[in-house]
Design a protein around this motif. Structure first.
Motif, short mmCIF file in Angstrom:
data_model
loop_
_atom_site.label_atom_id
_atom_site.label_comp_id
_atom_site.label_asym_id
_atom_site.label_seq_id
_atom_site.Cartn_x
_atom_site.Cartn_y
_atom_site.Cartn_z
N SER A 327 -0.55 -8.85 26.51
CA SER A 327 1.07 -8.59 26.98
C SER A 327 1.74 -9.97 27.20
O SER A 327 2.81 -10.04 26.67
CB SER A 327 1.05 -7.58 28.10
N ARG A 328 1.16 -10.78 27.63
CA ARG A 328 1.66 -12.11 27.87
C ARG A 328 2.07 -12.75 26.80
O ARG A 328 2.98 -13.40 26.51
CB ARG A 328 0.98 -13.00 28.79
N LEU A 329 1.05 -12.94 25.86
CA LEU A 329 1.25 -13.56 24.37
C LEU A 329 2.38 -12.90 23.55
O LEU A 329 3.19 -13.58 23.08
CB LEU A 329 -0.19 -13.47 23.57
N ALA A 330 2.36 -11.75 23.47
CA ALA A 330 3.43 -10.80 22.85
C ALA A 330 4.86 -11.15 23.70
O ALA A 330 5.69 -11.60 22.73
CB ALA A 330 3.08 -9.44 22.90
N TYR A 331 4.90 -11.32 24.87
CA TYR A 331 6.25 -11.74 25.49
C TYR A 331 6.58 -13.14 25.07
O TYR A 331 7.79 -13.49 24.86
CB TYR A 331 5.97 -11.42 27.09
N GLU A 332 5.67 -13.73 25.17
CA GLU A 332 5.99 -15.34 24.81
C GLU A 332 6.26 -15.35 23.42
O GLU A 332 7.11 -16.28 23.09
CB GLU A 332 4.76 -16.24 25.12
N ALA A 333 5.55 -14.60 22.49
CA ALA A 333 5.90 -14.86 21.00
C ALA A 333 7.21 -14.22 20.79
O ALA A 333 8.15 -14.84 19.97
CB ALA A 333 4.98 -13.87 20.45
#
Length: 352
Positions: A327-333
């Motif tokens: 979820s963090r990587l998706a949010y940062e992307a």
């Protein structure tokens, strides 16, 4: 020719390798039987002593027989629960521990209950220890949650409560006896500021006595009865207040200890997750004040972790952190995508 002699002759004719193989198979069969026996009912006493030298067995038996009883009782006296359990094992132990000469064992055991109030004069130490430690309803005898009504010197479960006790206001309203002195009613509470109850039989007896003396207009006998009853009720009330304050303090100490253990467990888990490379996820949890990790059932347990116990819960917590990483990587992307789109719009505005 006898069967045993024929077997010996047969063994002489059998090759040595076959005999060795037969011996090994027999040994394996006996070993398997022992293992199966342990699986079925555990290691039995005869199995323990079967291979033990006779002189060691004799010395052990001699040591047991010559050791004073105080040495054995010293272990049980170190815990009030152990001593009370020992007294219930058999009639022999019960008779020995309830003799007057054994009173010192109970006094020593009572001292092991930290900060416990002193035993009241109208109770013996075993009864007081049972009242404090054993969650057994004294009405039905079943082991179930049963709070202590200290003024009644009883544990009463929820099933037996309606049959045994009555709310004080319900009692006074039902009998229409508002003039009765409250000092002759024994009021039991589970918490210091909780509702007060009366034992039905005890309250009925007190009300009947008060009505009888009042009808006879024997003021001297009535005053004497109220004075004696009030004195007894005050002793029980003071004892109840002392015990309820002790319970509150103990619960506060237990709550602080639970918090300490939970915090230490949480810090241990954090250090392990940091070592596994989940530092960005942990920082994001802290910045956003997310409690998905701190409130996890495996984290909230008030018990310290070791490296061995950590390995049993590691898989589930790592799976949680991996989902947080996703979820963090998706949010940062998504943030990066929006940032690039904003930058392109600004570039287009400058060109126009």
């Amino acid at each position: 020719m006898s069967l045993r002699r024929s077997q010996r002759l047969k063994d002489l004719k059998t090759p040595k390798a076959a005999i060795d193989a037969k011996a090994r198979s027999e040994t394996a069969r006996v070993s398997e039987q022992r293992v199966q026996g342990r699986r079925r009912g555990g290691l039995k006493l005869k199995d323990m002593f079967s291979d033990m030298p006779t002189d060691i067995i004799h010395e052990s038996r001699l040591a047991i027989l010559t050791t004073p009883a105080d040495v054995y009782l010293g272990y049980f006296v170190s815990s009030a629960t152990n001593l009370l359990s020992l007294s219930r094992i058999s009639k022999t132990f019960h008779a020995f521990l309830f003799k007057k000469s054994s009173a010192d064992y109970w006094k020593r055991a009572l001292k092991t209950i930290e900060r416990a109030p002193p035993c009241p004069q109208w109770l013996i130490e075993p009864a007081f220890i049972a009242l404090i430690l054993f969650p057994v309803c004294m009405a039905c005898g079943k082991k179930r949650p049963a709070p202590v009504y200290w003024a009644f010197l009883m544990r009463i479960c929820d099933s037996c409560k309606p049959r045994l006790v009555i709310d004080q206001y319900e009692l006074l309203d039902s009998d229409r006896i508002c003039a009765i002195p409250r000092t002759i009613l024994n009021l039991g509470r589970v918490t210091r500021y909780g509702r007060a109850y009366c034992l039905r039989d005890e309250a009925r007896e007190a009300i009947h006595a008060w009505k009888t003396f009042s009808k006879d207009e024997d003021t001297e006998a009535l005053d004497r009865y109220i004075e004696e009853k009030s004195e007894r009720i005050k002793e029980l009330s003071d004892f109840q207040s002392l015990c309820l304050v002790w319970l509150e303090n103990e619960e506060a100490l237990r709550a602080r200890e639970r918090d300490r253990l939970q915090k230490e467990r949480y810090q241990f888990i954090i250090s392990k997750l940091q070592a596994l490379g989940f530092e960005p996820e942990l920082q994001r949890l802290q910045q956003n004040r997310m409690t998905v990790l701190s409130n996890h059932t495996l984290v909230r347990v008030p018990e310290l972790l070791t490296d061995r116990s950590w390995r049993t819960i590691q898989g589930e917590l790592v799976k949680l952190m991996q989902s947080l990483r996703t979820s963090r990587l998706a949010y940062e992307a998504e943030l990066e995508k929006k940032s690039k789109a904003t930058a392109r719009k600004r570039t287009l505005r400058k060109r126009t």
